[in-house]
Design a protein around this motif. Structure first.
Motif, mmCIF file in Angstrom:
data_model
loop_
_atom_site.group_PDB
_atom_site.id
_atom_site.type_symbol
_atom_site.label_atom_id
_atom_site.label_comp_id
_atom_site.label_asym_id
_atom_site.label_seq_id
_atom_site.Cartn_x
_atom_site.Cartn_y
_atom_site.Cartn_z
ATOM 1 N N ASP A 224 0.829 -1.221 0.000
ATOM 2 C CA ASP A 224 0.000 0.000 0.000
ATOM 3 C C ASP A 224 0.856 1.262 0.000
ATOM 4 O O ASP A 224 0.501 2.263 -0.627
ATOM 5 N N VAL A 225 1.991 1.221 0.695
ATOM 6 C CA VAL A 225 2.885 2.379 0.771
ATOM 7 C C VAL A 225 3.274 2.830 -0.638
ATOM 8 O O VAL A 225 3.385 4.024 -0.911
ATOM 9 N N PHE A 226 3.459 1.859 -1.535
ATOM 10 C CA PHE A 226 3.875 2.163 -2.904
ATOM 11 C C PHE A 226 2.726 2.073 -3.912
ATOM 12 O O PHE A 226 2.951 2.212 -5.110
ATOM 13 N N GLY A 227 1.509 1.809 -3.428
ATOM 14 C CA GLY A 227 0.371 1.700 -4.330
ATOM 15 C C GLY A 227 0.456 0.484 -5.243
ATOM 16 O O GLY A 227 -0.015 0.517 -6.379
ATOM 17 N N LEU A 228 1.056 -0.589 -4.742
ATOM 18 C CA LEU A 228 1.240 -1.804 -5.541
ATOM 19 C C LEU A 228 0.242 -2.879 -5.132
ATOM 20 O O LEU A 228 -0.170 -2.939 -3.971
ATOM 21 N N PRO A 229 -0.091 -3.762 -6.058
ATOM 22 C CA PRO A 229 -0.930 -4.906 -5.680
ATOM 23 C C PRO A 229 -0.107 -5.875 -4.832
ATOM 24 O O PRO A 229 1.120 -5.918 -4.949
ATOM 25 N N ARG A 230 -0.795 -6.656 -4.008
ATOM 26 C CA ARG A 230 -0.111 -7.677 -3.203
ATOM 27 C C ARG A 230 0.265 -8.825 -4.125
ATOM 28 O O ARG A 230 -0.541 -9.697 -4.411
ATOM 29 N N ALA A 231 1.491 -8.793 -4.607
ATOM 30 C CA ALA A 231 1.940 -9.792 -5.574
ATOM 31 C C ALA A 231 3.418 -10.075 -5.349
ATOM 32 O O ALA A 231 4.168 -9.201 -4.921
ATOM 33 N N TYR A 232 3.822 -11.295 -5.663
ATOM 34 C CA TYR A 232 5.226 -11.655 -5.499
ATOM 35 C C TYR A 232 6.106 -10.883 -6.479
ATOM 36 O O TYR A 232 7.162 -10.392 -6.129
ATOM 37 N N ASP A 233 5.644 -10.775 -7.711
ATOM 38 C CA ASP A 233 6.455 -10.111 -8.729
ATOM 39 C C ASP A 233 6.331 -8.597 -8.601
ATOM 40 O O ASP A 233 5.231 -8.057 -8.578
ATOM 41 N N VAL A 234 7.482 -7.962 -8.484
ATOM 42 C CA VAL A 234 7.556 -6.508 -8.338
ATOM 43 C C VAL A 234 8.587 -5.996 -9.337
ATOM 44 O O VAL A 234 9.649 -6.591 -9.511
ATOM 45 N N LEU B 62 3.205 -18.514 -4.193
ATOM 46 C CA LEU B 62 2.708 -17.176 -3.867
ATOM 47 C C LEU B 62 2.024 -16.538 -5.074
ATOM 48 O O LEU B 62 1.029 -15.827 -4.925
ATOM 49 N N ARG B 63 2.547 -16.791 -6.264
ATOM 50 C CA ARG B 63 1.868 -16.288 -7.471
ATOM 51 C C ARG B 63 0.501 -16.928 -7.610
ATOM 52 O O ARG B 63 -0.463 -16.275 -7.993
ATOM 53 N N ALA B 64 0.413 -18.224 -7.327
ATOM 54 C CA ALA B 64 -0.857 -18.939 -7.425
ATOM 55 C C ALA B 64 -1.858 -18.428 -6.388
ATOM 56 O O ALA B 64 -3.066 -18.523 -6.592
#
Length: 181
Positions: free
Chosen positions: A6-16, A140-142
């Protein structure tokens, strides 16, 4: 609860996208830096320092694939840093037996001061550490967009193995340093 994502406005996902994360971190660091609040009240300066601390912690966690994996698992309800973490208790028996065998072999190599043998074991364990991280990442991706308990369990077992392998490698490094010193 506000997450590191949330701090970076990103989805909760393994791949960044790490380069994009680094760029955004630099921009946010400049905006939130406590020095920009020099003329503000003590409360505002404290809040700015707290936001900067949260930003730094979020960045440190999200840029590192291992930390990110452990953090995502924690967001799915499994905190492997806790002593009573269920995933640690239900590791497969074959793995636990394998751990004991590896540990005994390392102890023997250390007692014989055989750095080459310990380093050879470390090479094998490093490959297995990478494989465990890849397995955790896949699970985690799954998990993205679902709460599949089987994937949570798969990720927790993989990260449990990764943690063991990391400790093993740290012990080999310390042994090498001791012998070479």
């Amino acid at each position: 609860m506000r997450t590191h994502f949330d701090v970076f406005g990103l989805p909760r996902a393994y791949d960044v996208d790490v380069p994009a994360l680094e760029k955004q971190y630099r921009e946010l660091s400049l905006q939130l830096h406590p020095d920009r609040q020099a003329g503000a009240s003590a409360r505002e300066r404290l809040e700015a320092a707290e936001r900067t601390t949260a930003l730094n912690e979020a960045f440190k966690t999200l840029k590192d694939p291992v930390r990110r994996a452990f953090y995502l698992l924690k967001l799915h309800g499994v905190d492997l840093d806790r002593e009573d973490a269920g995933a640690q208790k239900d590791m497969p028996m074959e793995f636990l037996e394998e751990v004991m065998t590896l540990r005994e072999a390392l102890d023997d190599a250390m007692a014989a001061r055989n750095v080459a043998q310990a380093r050879g074991m470390a090479t094998d364990v490093e490959a297995r550490r990478r494989a465990a991280l890849a397995e955790a990442a896949e699970a985690l991706r799954a998990l993205e967009g679902s709460g599949d308990g089987a994937q949570v369990r798969k990720a927790s077992h993989a990260l449990g193995r990764l943690r063991y392998f990391t400790r093993f490698l740290e012990q080999v490094d310390a042994f090498e340093e001791e012998v070479l010193a």
